[in-house]
Scaffold this motif. Structure first.
Motif, PDB file in Angstrom:
ATOM      1  N   PHE A 131       4.715  -4.009 -14.300  1.00 30.52           N
ATOM      2  CA  PHE A 131       3.669  -4.022 -13.272  1.00 30.52           C
ATOM      3  C   PHE A 131       4.223  -4.472 -11.922  1.00 30.52           C
ATOM      4  O   PHE A 131       3.837  -3.963 -10.871  1.00 30.52           O
ATOM      5  CB  PHE A 131       2.507  -4.912 -13.707  1.00 30.52           C
ATOM      6  N   ASN A 134       6.078  -1.543 -10.429  1.00 27.43           N
ATOM      7  CA  ASN A 134       5.353  -0.271 -10.414  1.00 27.43           C
ATOM      8  C   ASN A 134       5.546   0.427  -9.068  1.00 27.43           C
ATOM      9  O   ASN A 134       5.318  -0.167  -8.019  1.00 27.43           O
ATOM     10  CB  ASN A 134       3.864  -0.520 -10.666  1.00 27.43           C
ATOM     11  N   GLY A 136       3.877   2.597  -7.484  1.00 33.80           N
ATOM     12  CA  GLY A 136       2.697   2.817  -6.661  1.00 33.80           C
ATOM     13  C   GLY A 136       2.030   1.549  -6.179  1.00 33.80           C
ATOM     14  O   GLY A 136       1.662   1.426  -4.997  1.00 33.80           O
ATOM     15  N   THR A 137       1.862   0.599  -7.051  1.00 30.98           N
ATOM     16  CA  THR A 137       1.088  -0.604  -6.718  1.00 30.98           C
ATOM     17  C   THR A 137       1.870  -1.897  -6.868  1.00 30.98           C
ATOM     18  O   THR A 137       1.322  -2.970  -6.616  1.00 30.98           O
ATOM     19  CB  THR A 137      -0.152  -0.679  -7.628  1.00 30.98           C
ATOM     20  N   GLY A 138       3.118  -1.819  -7.271  1.00 30.30           N
ATOM     21  CA  GLY A 138       3.889  -3.031  -7.504  1.00 30.30           C
ATOM     22  C   GLY A 138       4.226  -3.774  -6.226  1.00 30.30           C
ATOM     23  O   GLY A 138       4.544  -3.161  -5.194  1.00 30.30           O
ATOM     24  N   PRO A 139       4.185  -5.115  -6.251  1.00 23.55           N
ATOM     25  CA  PRO A 139       4.477  -5.895  -5.042  1.00 23.55           C
ATOM     26  C   PRO A 139       5.934  -5.808  -4.603  1.00 23.55           C
ATOM     27  O   PRO A 139       6.239  -5.981  -3.440  1.00 23.55           O
ATOM     28  CB  PRO A 139       4.094  -7.321  -5.443  1.00 23.55           C
ATOM     29  N   ASP A 141       8.022  -3.111  -4.608  1.00 24.73           N
ATOM     30  CA  ASP A 141       8.203  -1.936  -3.752  1.00 24.73           C
ATOM     31  C   ASP A 141       7.444  -2.076  -2.442  1.00 24.73           C
ATOM     32  O   ASP A 141       7.913  -1.609  -1.392  1.00 24.73           O
ATOM     33  CB  ASP A 141       7.738  -0.678  -4.493  1.00 24.73           C
ATOM     34  N   ALA A 142       6.268  -2.713  -2.485  1.00 27.01           N
ATOM     35  CA  ALA A 142       5.518  -2.946  -1.244  1.00 27.01           C
ATOM     36  C   ALA A 142       6.310  -3.843  -0.297  1.00 27.01           C
ATOM     37  O   ALA A 142       6.345  -3.608   0.927  1.00 27.01           O
ATOM     38  CB  ALA A 142       4.161  -3.566  -1.559  1.00 27.01           C
TER      39      ALA A 142
END
Length: 314
Positions: A131, A134, A136-139, A141-142
């Motif tokens: 998670f 992830n 798309g929503t993983g912290p 990669d953000a």
């Protein structure tokens, strides 16, 4: 003393020795020799667990090596993890151990913080990492995108799935850290003081004082790491399931290795062949390959260490 009396004493001594060794002998026969012989036997049999085994010769071996499409990708992945993951874990564990032994304050706090991740259950830790990484929503990669860096696909990308598993293994480095800390604290301080008087730099003290003293522990960490990685099953399977989004319920079957067979390992093949396809003969072939690889790596490492010791003595 007569020959008969001497022979009787020797027999009693042999029986006494055998009695003391009996727990090991029984354990060896029950938990190693019998399973090994049975695995070798069933590797030449066609056996599905329901009907009596039937002789098939080398058909299982030919099928695994030539016709089973998952074997070679699993072998490559397993060898990659053995070389890369074990090397990085040993280096990282030694580095953390060195760092904590040099810290003068709050040593217990840092030791606890680095050790706690090792206590996390493998399934829970892998799901948490899946998670966090992830795409798309993983912290993670953000955060990378926020600083202008490319965001990898991690467990969803065949090129990044094994590095992601390596990061997970490095996160739970507490076991090696504790072992290396104990070894580092046992190095005689007099040798460091003598090296400093001779003008040795920090790297020279590490190379010529620290490493020779902890070399048995390093070898232990490498050998056990190779054996554990050869048995690597839970983390790649859970990571592949979570990244694929497949919800496994009653009557469903998940093919391991997502994405694109990049997280597939040999232990997963043993389970897939034996308990999903009910092909116990082929599963025994893969198990024997695992055993042979583990023995080969261990023998190579032990021989390498023996050569280094002889070179150091000369």
């Amino acid at each position: 003393m007569s020959t008969y009396t001497l022979g009787a004493k020797r027999r009693r001594a042999a029986l006494r020795t055998a009695a003391f060794m009996s727990p090991w002998i029984i354990g060896f026969c029950v938990f190693f020799a019998y399973p090994m012989i049975s695995t070798l036997y069933f590797s030449f049999m066609h056996y599905d667990g329901f009907r009596p085994p039937a002789w098939s010769g080398t058909k299982n071996w030919v099928y695994v090596f030539e016709h089973y499409p998952l074997f070679w990708p699993a072998l490559r992945n397993t060898l990659w993890l053995v070389v890369v993951m074990v090397t990085l874990r040993v280096a990282f564990g030694l580095g953390i151990g060195l760092l904590i032994t040099k810290i003068k304050t709050a040593t217990g706090v840092f030791r606890t913080l680095f050790y706690l991740p090792f206590l996390a259950p493998p399934v829970a830790a892998t799901m948490a990492f899946a998670f966090l990484l992830n795409p798309g929503t993983g912290p993670v990669d953000a955060l990378l995108e926020g600083v202008g860096l490319p965001a990898p696909g991690w467990f969803g990308d065949p090129d990044w799935s094994k590095p992601a598993l390596t990061l997970l293994a490095l996160w739970g480095i507490g076991d090696l850290m504790v072992i290396f800390m104990a070894a580092l604290l046992d190095v005689p301080k007099e040798q460091y003081e003598a090296a400093e008087l001779d003008g040795a730099s920090a790297w020279q003290r590490f190379r010529f004082v620290t490493l020779p003293n902890i070399s048995p522990i390093v070898m232990f960490a490498v050998v056990t790491g190779v054996i554990q990685t050869m048995q690597y099953y839970t983390q790649p399977l859970v990571a592949g399931k979570v990244a694929s989004g497949v919800i496994q319920g009653s009557g469903t079957q998940f093919e391991p290795g997502f994405p694109d067979k990049s997280t597939l390992t040999l232990p997963q093949l043993v389970y897939n062949l034996g308990f999903q396809r009910f092909d116990y003969g082929s599963a025994c072939v893969v198990a024997l390959v695992l055993f042979a690889l583990s023995m080969a790596f261990t023998a190579l490492l032990m021989r390498r260490r023996g050569g280094l010791i002889q070179a150091g003595e000369r």
